[in-house]
Motif scaffolding. Structure first.
Motif, PDB file in Angstrom:
ATOM      1  N   GLN A 115       3.164  -6.978  -3.461  1.00 20.10           N
ATOM      2  CA  GLN A 115       2.642  -5.821  -4.013  1.00 20.10           C
ATOM      3  C   GLN A 115       3.727  -5.104  -4.667  1.00 20.10           C
ATOM      4  OE1 GLN A 115       1.831  -2.841  -0.904  1.00 20.10           O
ATOM      5  NE2 GLN A 115       3.805  -3.088  -0.006  1.00 20.10           N
ATOM      6  N   PRO A 116       3.339  -4.069  -5.765  1.00 13.71           N
ATOM      7  CA  PRO A 116       4.505  -3.615  -6.300  1.00 13.71           C
ATOM      8  C   PRO A 116       5.796  -3.235  -5.733  1.00 13.71           C
ATOM      9  CG  PRO A 116       2.570  -2.512  -6.950  1.00 13.71           C
ATOM     10  CD  PRO A 116       2.265  -3.563  -5.786  1.00 13.71           C
ATOM     11  N   VAL A 117       7.108  -3.438  -6.185  1.00 14.29           N
ATOM     12  CA  VAL A 117       8.337  -3.456  -5.367  1.00 14.29           C
ATOM     13  C   VAL A 117       8.554  -1.990  -4.696  1.00 14.29           C
ATOM     14  CG1 VAL A 117      10.768  -3.517  -5.713  1.00 14.29           C
ATOM     15  CG2 VAL A 117       9.237  -5.307  -6.874  1.00 14.29           C
ATOM     16  N   TYR A 118       7.961  -0.793  -5.695  1.00 11.16           N
ATOM     17  CA  TYR A 118       8.351   0.330  -5.083  1.00 11.16           C
ATOM     18  C   TYR A 118       7.445   0.753  -3.641  1.00 11.16           C
ATOM     19  CZ  TYR A 118       3.734   2.879  -6.710  1.00 11.16           C
ATOM     20  OH  TYR A 118       2.668   2.917  -6.696  1.00 11.16           O
ATOM     21  N   LEU A 119       6.340   0.109  -3.590  1.00  8.30           N
ATOM     22  CA  LEU A 119       5.395   0.363  -2.569  1.00  8.30           C
ATOM     23  C   LEU A 119       6.300  -0.565  -1.410  1.00  8.30           C
ATOM     24  CD1 LEU A 119       1.915   0.187  -3.660  1.00  8.30           C
ATOM     25  CD2 LEU A 119       3.130   2.288  -2.911  1.00  8.30           C
ATOM     26  N   SER A 120       6.809  -1.867  -1.935  1.00 10.67           N
ATOM     27  CA  SER A 120       7.244  -2.438  -0.616  1.00 10.67           C
ATOM     28  C   SER A 120       8.724  -1.712  -0.107  1.00 10.67           C
ATOM     29  CB  SER A 120       7.810  -3.902  -1.339  1.00 10.67           C
ATOM     30  OG  SER A 120       6.669  -4.664  -1.504  1.00 10.67           O
ATOM     31  N   ILE A 121       9.338  -0.915  -0.723  1.00  7.70           N
ATOM     32  CA  ILE A 121      10.497  -0.356  -0.350  1.00  7.70           C
ATOM     33  C   ILE A 121       9.858   0.823   0.399  1.00  7.70           C
ATOM     34  CG2 ILE A 121      12.443   1.177  -1.034  1.00  7.70           C
ATOM     35  CD1 ILE A 121      12.589  -0.394  -3.543  1.00  7.70           C
TER      36      ILE A 121
ATOM     37  N   GLY B 168      15.020   3.556 -11.377  1.00  7.40           N
ATOM     38  CA  GLY B 168      13.579   4.085 -11.704  1.00  7.40           C
ATOM     39  C   GLY B 168      12.651   3.474 -10.451  1.00  7.40           C
ATOM     40  N   THR B 169      12.794   2.284 -10.019  1.00  3.90           N
ATOM     41  CA  THR B 169      11.996   1.648  -9.044  1.00  3.90           C
ATOM     42  C   THR B 169      12.233   2.454  -7.681  1.00  3.90           C
ATOM     43  OG1 THR B 169      11.647  -0.455 -10.158  1.00  3.90           O
ATOM     44  CG2 THR B 169      11.542  -0.602  -7.855  1.00  3.90           C
ATOM     45  N   VAL B 170      13.541   2.598  -7.377  1.00  3.26           N
ATOM     46  CA  VAL B 170      13.986   2.992  -6.229  1.00  3.26           C
ATOM     47  C   VAL B 170      13.690   4.574  -6.193  1.00  3.26           C
ATOM     48  CG1 VAL B 170      16.072   3.683  -4.714  1.00  3.26           C
ATOM     49  CG2 VAL B 170      15.843   1.443  -6.062  1.00  3.26           C
ATOM     50  N   SER B 171      13.613   5.336  -7.234  1.00  3.30           N
ATOM     51  CA  SER B 171      13.269   6.573  -7.336  1.00  3.30           C
ATOM     52  C   SER B 171      11.783   6.800  -6.902  1.00  3.30           C
ATOM     53  CB  SER B 171      13.464   6.981  -8.734  1.00  3.30           C
ATOM     54  OG  SER B 171      12.918   8.671  -8.722  1.00  3.30           O
ATOM     55  N   ARG B 172      11.011   6.124  -7.825  1.00  2.00           N
ATOM     56  CA  ARG B 172       9.374   5.955  -7.226  1.00  2.00           C
ATOM     57  C   ARG B 172       9.258   5.649  -5.832  1.00  2.00           C
ATOM     58  NH1 ARG B 172       5.074   6.204 -10.361  1.00  2.00           N
ATOM     59  NH2 ARG B 172       3.421   4.805  -9.687  1.00  2.00           N
ATOM     60  N   ALA B 173      10.114   4.740  -5.291  1.00  2.00           N
ATOM     61  CA  ALA B 173       9.778   4.281  -3.937  1.00  2.00           C
ATOM     62  C   ALA B 173      10.156   5.550  -2.939  1.00  2.00           C
ATOM     63  CB  ALA B 173      10.637   3.104  -3.485  1.00  2.00           C
ATOM     64  N   TYR B 174      11.454   6.297  -3.090  1.00  2.00           N
ATOM     65  CA  TYR B 174      11.713   7.454  -2.421  1.00  2.00           C
ATOM     66  C   TYR B 174      10.564   8.500  -2.603  1.00  2.00           C
ATOM     67  CZ  TYR B 174      16.404   5.778  -1.395  1.00  2.00           C
ATOM     68  OH  TYR B 174      17.308   5.096  -0.742  1.00  2.00           O
ATOM     69  N   SER B 175      10.011   8.612  -3.784  1.00  2.00           N
ATOM     70  CA  SER B 175       8.998   9.716  -4.087  1.00  2.00           C
ATOM     71  C   SER B 175       7.686   9.415  -3.238  1.00  2.00           C
ATOM     72  CB  SER B 175       8.718   9.877  -5.462  1.00  2.00           C
ATOM     73  OG  SER B 175       9.811  10.126  -6.157  1.00  2.00           O
ATOM     74  N   GLU B 176       7.481   7.946  -3.228  1.00  2.00           N
ATOM     75  CA  GLU B 176       6.197   7.666  -2.371  1.00  2.00           C
ATOM     76  C   GLU B 176       6.357   7.922  -0.951  1.00  2.00           C
ATOM     77  OE1 GLU B 176       3.180   7.007  -2.817  1.00  2.00           O
ATOM     78  OE2 GLU B 176       2.731   5.742  -0.992  1.00  2.00           O
ATOM     79  N   ALA B 177       7.875   7.552  -0.493  1.00  2.00           N
ATOM     80  CA  ALA B 177       7.926   7.866   1.047  1.00  2.00           C
ATOM     81  C   ALA B 177       7.958   9.443   1.393  1.00  2.00           C
ATOM     82  CB  ALA B 177       9.387   7.151   1.128  1.00  2.00           C
ATOM     83  N   GLN B 178       8.580  10.138   0.273  1.00  2.00           N
ATOM     84  CA  GLN B 178       8.348  11.612   0.667  1.00  2.00           C
ATOM     85  C   GLN B 178       6.857  11.903   0.481  1.00  2.00           C
ATOM     86  OE1 GLN B 178      11.152  12.949  -2.407  1.00  2.00           O
ATOM     87  NE2 GLN B 178      12.115  14.175  -1.020  1.00  2.00           N
ATOM     88  N   ARG B 179       6.218  11.426  -0.325  1.00  2.00           N
ATOM     89  CA  ARG B 179       4.637  12.011  -0.175  1.00  2.00           C
ATOM     90  C   ARG B 179       3.916  11.458   1.026  1.00  2.00           C
ATOM     91  NH1 ARG B 179      -0.278   9.824  -1.221  1.00  2.00           N
ATOM     92  NH2 ARG B 179       0.603   7.655  -1.240  1.00  2.00           N
TER      93      ARG B 179
END
Length: 464
Positions: A11-17, A51-62
């Motif tokens: 899946q997209p990397v940010y979701l994997s993180i 940006g990918t890591v930032s997106r992952a952290y935002s998803e994890a915060q959500r």
């Protein structure tokens, strides 16, 4: 340092993180309160963009896995492991693009407060007695009530503004189109700053107007240069941003504004005073350029920079003799700006919410300007204390185009000074850096650190 294993995810990397975070928190590998790697550290470890890591952290915060603390970093929330699911949320936000570049190229306000207001405002509007009116055609210039609301906003800068001289437009860019189209002719000479907003350049070329840049200093247009140019050619209009100029952040003093207005009187040309950033002035006693020559000036502002970019409502304030030409051009170009959007803008102004939003935007901009001064030491910067952007003068041997190309390769997007030149008559070493675009402060901190590292390099070729 925590580094997730991602090879099991298709899946997209940010979701994997984000999924790896959930798994490692649930298993106890990550403890509540544990500090996570910075965007840069994890991006380097995984060989992805920040940006990918930032997106992952935002998803994890959500998902409730993490919490961020301004100036301190990102931490695992103190949540019992049993309450954390390793599975992703089914309706995960879509990718916004594959590049995952931190975008410092678009000037816009911080939108969190306004977004919250807008949700409730839309419900209130749907249930209000004004709703039916917002779904019908509006008279030329806009509904009187909407024009009065615009005059209320204008009175912060023009205390004597009356609604009869307000023309509503579909945003500031449309206001520029209306004014230039209505008040100048094909092949007329229009003057602007030697570095100016690209929207003016594209309009002038598409409308077949001749555009000429006037030499600038730290206060904007130099009066002596303007007079010299007027003696050689007779301009029809000067388009000018007198406060927090885009892109240089130059702000004219009281005296400079008076001198520019006097030259307009002397050589009989109109002034289009684009005051979209006027509310960000550090000197709150400054009067708009238009107030120094009110009979030959059209004043332009909007709410897109103080409230929301999507609130596409602009206000032209015109001397009576030009009103019919401006309203006719609004009708010719879009027939009418959306009354629905105009009502939303009017509700903001009726509640006095714009003053709160302006205060919040100024405070946020000041914080980010302070961060920029901290992270860009030793570099030549032009900035205003409350402006949304800054102008970075690059040291030799950098060119602006080369710098922006390599900055993007490093994951940061800024605009080259060449994009702000009305005439390609020389190379510029400046780039515009927008500070309000990244939502998270750690993203901005990372982006500015990257720019500082790049600008401080003695040989750009090492980055190719």
């Amino acid at each position: 340092m925590w580094v997730p294993l991602l090879n099991a995810f298709n899946q997209p990397v940010y979701l994997s993180i984000a999924d790896a975070l959930a798994r490692d928190i649930a298993s106890g590998l990550l403890s509540p309160g544990e500090r996570l790697p910075t965007l840069r550290e994890l991006a380097q470890a995984l060989q992805v963009t920040p940006g990918t890591v930032s997106r992952a952290y935002s998803e994890a915060q959500r998902r409730g896995l993490l919490q961020g603390e301004v100036g301190r970093g990102t931490y695992v929330r103190a949540t019992p492991a049993a309450e954390i699911s390793a599975a992703p949320v089914a309706a995960a936000a879509p990718l916004q693009g594959s590049s995952q570049v931190l975008d410092l190229s678009i000037i816009k306000p911080a939108s969190d407060t306004a977004t919250s207001w807008l949700r409730s405002a839309l419900v209130e509007l749907a249930n209000s007695t004004d709703f039916a009116q917002t779904l019908d055609y509006a008279p030329d210039g806009g509904h009187p009530a909407h024009r009065e609301a615009g005059a209320q906003w204008l009175r912060h800068s023009l205390p004597d503004a009356v609604w009869q001289q307000v023309v509503i437009t579909a945003g500031a860019q449309h206001g520029l189109l209306v004014a230039i189209s209505a008040l100048t002719e094909c092949n007329d000479l229009i003057l602007c700053e030697s570095l100016c907003y690209p929207g003016i350049i594209s309009l002038a070329h598409s409308l077949q107007r001749r555009l000429r840049g006037v030499e600038m200093d730290e206060q904007g247009i130099i009066p002596a240069s303007l007079r010299e140019l007027c003696q050689r050619e007779r301009p029809t209009m000067l388009v000018c941003v007198a406060t927090c100029q885009n892109p240089t952040t130059a702000t004219m003093s009281h005296q400079r504004r008076a001198e520019i207005a006097a030259i307009a009187e002397e050589f009989d040309f109109l002034i289009l005073d684009d005051d979209i950033y006027g509310f960000l002035a550090s000197d709150t006693t400054l009067r708009p350029l238009a107030s120094y020559a009110p009979e030959r000036s059209v004043y332009l502002t909007s709410l897109s920079k103080s409230v929301l970019p999507a609130l596409r409502i602009g206000y032209l304030y015109s001397p009576p003799r030009l009103l019919s030409r401006l309203t006719a051009m609004v009708r010719s170009s879009v027939w009418m700006p959306s009354p629905l959007t105009a009502q939303l803008a009017s509700n903001i102004l009726a509640e006095g919410l714009e003053l709160k939003l302006v205060r919040l935007q100024r405070e946020e901009a000041a914080r980010r300007q302070a961060l920029a001064r901290e992270l860009l030491p030793g570099l030549r910067i032009r900035a205003e204390a409350h402006s949304y952007h800054l102008w970075l003068e690059l040291p030799e041997p950098w060119s602006a185009d080369e710098f922006t190309t390599l900055a993007r390769a490093q994951g940061v997007k800024v605009l080259s000074g060449s994009q702000f030149q009305p005439e390609r008559n020389g190379e510029t070493r400046g780039v515009r850096v927008v500070l309000m675009s990244p939502t998270r402060e750690d993203e901005l901190r990372f982006a500015l650190t990257q720019l500082a590292s790049l600008a401080g390099a003695s040989d750009p070729r090492r980055f190719y």
